[in-house]
Design a protein around this motif. Sequence first.
Motif, PDB file in Angstrom:
ATOM      1  N   GLU A  89      50.322  50.385  54.417  1.00 35.61           N
ATOM      2  CA  GLU A  89      51.665  50.802  55.048  1.00 35.61           C
ATOM      3  C   GLU A  89      52.591  50.945  54.179  1.00 35.61           C
ATOM      4  OE1 GLU A  89      50.695  47.445  58.273  1.00 35.61           O
ATOM      5  OE2 GLU A  89      52.628  47.716  57.944  1.00 35.61           O
ATOM      6  N   CYS A  90      52.601  50.108  53.008  1.00 32.20           N
ATOM      7  CA  CYS A  90      53.763  50.213  51.944  1.00 32.20           C
ATOM      8  C   CYS A  90      53.627  51.767  51.385  1.00 32.20           C
ATOM      9  CB  CYS A  90      53.698  49.182  51.002  1.00 32.20           C
ATOM     10  SG  CYS A  90      54.140  47.428  51.482  1.00 32.20           S
ATOM     11  N   ARG A 119      57.953  43.247  52.941  1.00 31.60           N
ATOM     12  CA  ARG A 119      56.635  43.431  53.483  1.00 31.60           C
ATOM     13  C   ARG A 119      55.521  42.885  52.736  1.00 31.60           C
ATOM     14  NH1 ARG A 119      55.149  46.907  57.850  1.00 31.60           N
ATOM     15  NH2 ARG A 119      57.232  47.357  58.582  1.00 31.60           N
ATOM     16  N   ILE A 169      48.961  45.716  54.614  1.00 34.88           N
ATOM     17  CA  ILE A 169      50.206  45.853  54.407  1.00 34.88           C
ATOM     18  C   ILE A 169      50.473  46.814  53.188  1.00 34.88           C
ATOM     19  CG2 ILE A 169      52.065  44.459  53.228  1.00 34.88           C
ATOM     20  CD1 ILE A 169      51.634  43.724  56.041  1.00 34.88           C
ATOM     21  N   GLY A 178      52.910  40.119  54.501  1.00 32.87           N
ATOM     22  CA  GLY A 178      51.530  40.111  54.314  1.00 32.87           C
ATOM     23  C   GLY A 178      50.625  38.908  53.524  1.00 32.87           C
ATOM     24  N   ASP A 206      47.680  40.879  52.765  1.00 33.34           N
ATOM     25  CA  ASP A 206      46.580  41.539  53.558  1.00 33.34           C
ATOM     26  C   ASP A 206      46.629  43.095  53.196  1.00 33.34           C
ATOM     27  OD1 ASP A 206      45.729  42.967  55.641  1.00 33.34           O
ATOM     28  OD2 ASP A 206      46.975  42.062  57.298  1.00 33.34           O
TER      29      ASP A 206
END
Lengths: 180, 364
Positions: free
Chosen positions: B315-316, B349, B312, B353, B309
């Motif tokens: 965000e990472c 993470r 993700i 995802g 996704d």
Amino acid sequence: MICENCKQRPAKVTVTQVHNGEHFERHYCEVCANSLHPFYVEYKHDPLSLHQLLSNWFNHADQPVHQKQNRPQLVCDECGWSIQRFLDEGKFGCASCYTSFRKQLPNVLKRLHNGNTSHVGKAPGAFGEKLKLKKQIEAVRLQLKEAIEVERFEEAAKLRDEARELESKLAAGGDETHVD
Amino acid sequence: MSIERFLDNSPSSWMAGIGEHSDIVMSTRIRLARNLNGYRFPLAFTEDEAHKIDQSVSATLLDANEDLHKHFSSIQIKDLSELSRQVLVEKHLISPKLANSPMTGSVLLSDDESVSVMVNEEDHIRIQCLFPGLQIQEAYTQADAIDGLLEKELPYAFDEQFGYLTSCPTNTGTGLRASVMMHLPALTMTKQMNRIVTIISRLGMVVRGIYGEGSEALGNVYQVSNQTTLGKPEEDILADLQSITEQIIQKEREARNALLKHSSNTLEDRLYRSLGTLSYARIMTTDEAATCLSDVRLGIDIGLIKDVDVTILNECMVFMQPGFLQQYAGTTLNASERDMFRAKLLRERLQMGVTPKTKGEELT
Ligand SMILES: [Zn+2]
Ligand SMILES: [Zn+2]
């Protein structure tokens, strides 16, 4: 070379800082550089380049210090900053600096803004209303001229009254018109 | 709403990976710089002035919650620990300048983190709107609404000739900085970025890599923004940025197609290697993580990697930064500990995802 901050990883990023007119080079690893000067820091190179730009423009860069001090200086009444301080810091001390250094500013602003020295665009309430009124009056006057040319006097009389009303509003400070 | 809400690992709305051209444009930011009459600028003001400005700006915005259909929380910078400040900086919610200011200052944050109003940064007021994808007009409309609201209550420093008066002469006039964050791996791989940076600078715009050097950007992420604020109305500044951004998007797409056409095997190998590294590595520097995340993102965009996704990855990019890692770990970490913790966080993470759709199972 090893990173100045964590003293663990090799330094890969050089950050130049200006402090009291002196340049310092810092060497960081990428991890520390990212934490101390993250991506988000916008225009962090501006103070340096701006400072150089201003100094070069006013040709102060190579002058000895005592010479600078002997020259009569423009000073802002409000914050006490001299124009030299503005040039050194690349920043204003207060809004009144703009008025105090008004004559010198176009030369500085021209360099920074592709030759432009005047604002066009949004203005806050009272100013915006005034500008809007001025434009409205101009437009009505133009219509009035046209009406007279084609001898539509009834319409011209109405337009003349309209222009007068707008002018009196402008004279009153433009505050009466509501913001829409 | 408590401050913890803004410090935890919940994603900000700009990370959502939505909005137009969100495969290439990660986010759009609008910033308006404003100052109040009657107080000196933050470089020259006293603590007393700082306090009064902070009070009146905060009160005005908090009173306006309803008009804006947004709820704001006010956070005093002085009340925050050093780590909390760093986390807010890494989340793009405050600037390092505000985080390190010795004077009273605060940030007003909307619940979805799309709006942050910094008080007593370089200017008295900095309105910032951060939207996902390419949404220049939308973000400006939001910033303009907040500006209008503050303007009704507070006396702005404005001059008929110079416009909005700002601390730095590079912001004088509109006080507007519009910028887009773009992921440009193909233009970087095909060594076209230097040329683009040069062309754009002639158009009154500026491109910056992560360290501001222009060429090699961390994670192939570049920020394109307007350089001048005087002599052009807001609409023109926004329209110019829009048009330049669209042209860069076009060039990036062309470069991606060229890579796929001429070196698809090499490309595929590189992108999958990066996915492998992210999934299994035990030690990961910021640099390597950014490179790998960029590769995987490209893999998703060109349809090669299907089961990760993209949100993700957004965000990472934020959560792998040192402040977040330590916040997440709940303890101070030295550099090598951070590299290990970063690798762990990315592994976790990435697994979150991965949607198990590839196995052909129907998900409810
Ligand atoms: Zn380091
Ligand atoms: Zn001043």
